[in-house]
Scaffold this motif. Structure first.
Motif, PDB file in Angstrom:
ATOM      1  N   GLU A  82       0.737  -1.149   0.210  1.00  0.00           N
ATOM      2  CA  GLU A  82      -0.076  -0.007  -0.105  1.00  0.00           C
ATOM      3  C   GLU A  82       0.971   1.229   0.005  1.00  0.00           C
ATOM      4  O   GLU A  82       2.077   1.285   0.629  1.00  0.00           O
ATOM      5  N   SER A  83       0.387   2.232  -0.563  1.00  0.00           N
ATOM      6  CA  SER A  83       1.232   3.495  -0.662  1.00  0.00           C
ATOM      7  C   SER A  83       1.284   4.019   0.671  1.00  0.00           C
ATOM      8  O   SER A  83       0.574   4.059   1.480  1.00  0.00           O
ATOM      9  N   TYR A  84       2.568   4.583   1.072  1.00  0.00           N
ATOM     10  CA  TYR A  84       2.992   5.150   2.355  1.00  0.00           C
ATOM     11  C   TYR A  84       2.033   6.318   2.447  1.00  0.00           C
ATOM     12  O   TYR A  84       1.555   6.691   3.554  1.00  0.00           O
ATOM     13  N   ARG A  85       1.866   7.232   1.524  1.00  0.00           N
ATOM     14  CA  ARG A  85       1.186   8.281   1.607  1.00  0.00           C
ATOM     15  C   ARG A  85      -0.392   7.934   1.961  1.00  0.00           C
ATOM     16  O   ARG A  85      -0.993   8.512   2.702  1.00  0.00           O
ATOM     17  N   LYS A  86      -0.934   6.952   1.371  1.00  0.00           N
ATOM     18  CA  LYS A  86      -2.553   6.552   1.678  1.00  0.00           C
ATOM     19  C   LYS A  86      -2.385   6.223   2.923  1.00  0.00           C
ATOM     20  O   LYS A  86      -3.435   6.264   3.830  1.00  0.00           O
ATOM     21  N   ARG A  87      -1.376   5.192   3.524  1.00  0.00           N
ATOM     22  CA  ARG A  87      -1.419   4.664   4.743  1.00  0.00           C
ATOM     23  C   ARG A  87      -1.346   5.728   5.755  1.00  0.00           C
ATOM     24  O   ARG A  87      -2.058   5.658   6.637  1.00  0.00           O
ATOM     25  N   SER A  88      -0.523   6.926   5.671  1.00  0.00           N
ATOM     26  CA  SER A  88      -0.258   7.874   6.714  1.00  0.00           C
ATOM     27  C   SER A  88      -1.617   8.621   6.928  1.00  0.00           C
ATOM     28  O   SER A  88      -2.120   9.230   7.692  1.00  0.00           O
ATOM     29  N   ALA A  89      -2.178   8.953   5.426  1.00  0.00           N
ATOM     30  CA  ALA A  89      -3.576   9.650   5.464  1.00  0.00           C
ATOM     31  C   ALA A  89      -4.686   8.999   6.284  1.00  0.00           C
ATOM     32  O   ALA A  89      -5.493   9.552   7.101  1.00  0.00           O
ATOM     33  N   ALA A  90      -4.644   7.876   6.212  1.00  0.00           N
ATOM     34  CA  ALA A  90      -5.629   6.857   6.837  1.00  0.00           C
ATOM     35  C   ALA A  90      -5.326   6.856   8.150  1.00  0.00           C
ATOM     36  O   ALA A  90      -6.450   7.043   9.002  1.00  0.00           O
ATOM     37  N   LYS A  91      -4.195   6.861   8.782  1.00  0.00           N
ATOM     38  CA  LYS A  91      -3.777   6.936  10.125  1.00  0.00           C
ATOM     39  C   LYS A  91      -4.271   8.309  10.544  1.00  0.00           C
ATOM     40  O   LYS A  91      -4.757   8.217  11.820  1.00  0.00           O
ATOM     41  N   ARG A  92      -4.117   9.194   9.823  1.00  0.00           N
ATOM     42  CA  ARG A  92      -4.342  10.659  10.591  1.00  0.00           C
ATOM     43  C   ARG A  92      -5.944  10.770  10.515  1.00  0.00           C
ATOM     44  O   ARG A  92      -6.189  11.280  11.479  1.00  0.00           O
ATOM     45  N   GLY A  93      -6.468  10.065   9.680  1.00  0.00           N
ATOM     46  CA  GLY A  93      -8.018  10.095   9.782  1.00  0.00           C
ATOM     47  C   GLY A  93      -8.468   9.285  10.971  1.00  0.00           C
ATOM     48  O   GLY A  93      -9.515   9.867  11.607  1.00  0.00           O
ATOM     49  N   ASP A  95      -6.647   9.032  13.668  1.00  0.00           N
ATOM     50  CA  ASP A  95      -6.328   9.561  14.965  1.00  0.00           C
ATOM     51  C   ASP A  95      -7.340  10.922  15.145  1.00  0.00           C
ATOM     52  O   ASP A  95      -7.755  11.188  16.255  1.00  0.00           O
ATOM     53  N   ALA A  96      -7.931  11.485  14.204  1.00  0.00           N
ATOM     54  CA  ALA A  96      -8.708  12.626  14.467  1.00  0.00           C
ATOM     55  C   ALA A  96     -10.193  12.077  14.950  1.00  0.00           C
ATOM     56  O   ALA A  96     -10.620  12.857  15.491  1.00  0.00           O
ATOM     57  N   LYS A  97     -10.508  10.907  14.463  1.00  0.00           N
ATOM     58  CA  LYS A  97     -11.674  10.204  14.891  1.00  0.00           C
ATOM     59  C   LYS A  97     -11.654   9.694  16.415  1.00  0.00           C
ATOM     60  O   LYS A  97     -12.593   9.674  16.776  1.00  0.00           O
ATOM     61  N   ALA A  98     -10.514   9.604  16.633  1.00  0.00           N
ATOM     62  CA  ALA A  98     -10.210   8.746  18.053  1.00  0.00           C
ATOM     63  C   ALA A  98     -10.580   9.841  19.398  1.00  0.00           C
ATOM     64  O   ALA A  98     -10.313  10.939  19.230  1.00  0.00           O
ATOM     65  N   PRO A  99     -11.279   9.073  20.249  1.00  0.00           N
ATOM     66  CA  PRO A  99     -11.532  10.140  21.408  1.00  0.00           C
ATOM     67  C   PRO A  99     -10.426  10.763  22.019  1.00  0.00           C
ATOM     68  O   PRO A  99      -9.523   9.856  22.121  1.00  0.00           O
ATOM     69  N   ALA A 100     -10.473  11.915  22.576  1.00  0.00           N
ATOM     70  CA  ALA A 100      -9.202  12.583  23.366  1.00  0.00           C
ATOM     71  C   ALA A 100      -9.089  11.695  24.835  1.00  0.00           C
ATOM     72  O   ALA A 100      -9.972  11.478  25.434  1.00  0.00           O
ATOM     73  N   ASN A 101      -7.997  11.460  25.124  1.00  0.00           N
ATOM     74  CA  ASN A 101      -7.486  10.838  26.308  1.00  0.00           C
ATOM     75  C   ASN A 101      -7.248  11.907  27.235  1.00  0.00           C
ATOM     76  O   ASN A 101      -6.505  12.968  27.112  1.00  0.00           O
ATOM     77  N   LYS A 102      -8.412  11.844  28.421  1.00  0.00           N
ATOM     78  CA  LYS A 102      -8.363  13.099  29.180  1.00  0.00           C
ATOM     79  C   LYS A 102      -7.136  13.093  30.193  1.00  0.00           C
ATOM     80  O   LYS A 102      -6.972  14.158  30.765  1.00  0.00           O
TER      81      LYS A 102
END
Length: 109
Positions: A82-93, A95-102
């Motif tokens: 898989e493309s590194y850029r594609k994998r990196s973008a998916a990971k950022r997505g 991370d943005a959806k994950a609930p913040a750790n208080k």
């Protein structure tokens, strides 16, 4: 210009084939490949196998001649993943959806 580029032991051409090139551009690319053949190094990345390089160069004979020069002394590395850029973008997505750790206060100053 070719003589000026001879100062560099290695030229990197990244994403060859990513954008369709004009006949004039591919002629210049072929001249560069032919000029550096057995003189200096080229590192080329491409998202297409050699069998599809007819889509890059304007004419079949130029394609055969360019590939022939490139592979004569080459180390060819094929990466099937898989493309590194594609994998990196998916990971950022994700991370943005994950609930913040208080308990994580690293964002505080």
């Amino acid at each position: 210009m070719l003589k000026r580029l001879d100062r560099y032991d290695l030229l990197v051409i990244d994403d060859l084939g990513y954008v369709k090139k004009s006949e004039a551009e591919t002629s210049v690319l072929f001249e560069l490949i032919a000029h550096r053949y057995e003189r200096k190094s080229l590192l080329i990345t491409a998202n297409q196998p050699f069998s599809q390089w007819n889509d890059i160069f304007a004419d079949d004979m130029m394609t055969v001649a360019a590939v022939d020069r490139l592979i004569h002394h080459a180390l060819i590395v094929e990466i099937h993943s898989e493309s590194y850029r594609k994998r990196s973008a998916a990971k950022r997505g994700e991370d943005a959806k994950a609930p913040a750790n208080k308990e994580d206060s690293s964002w505080r100053s």
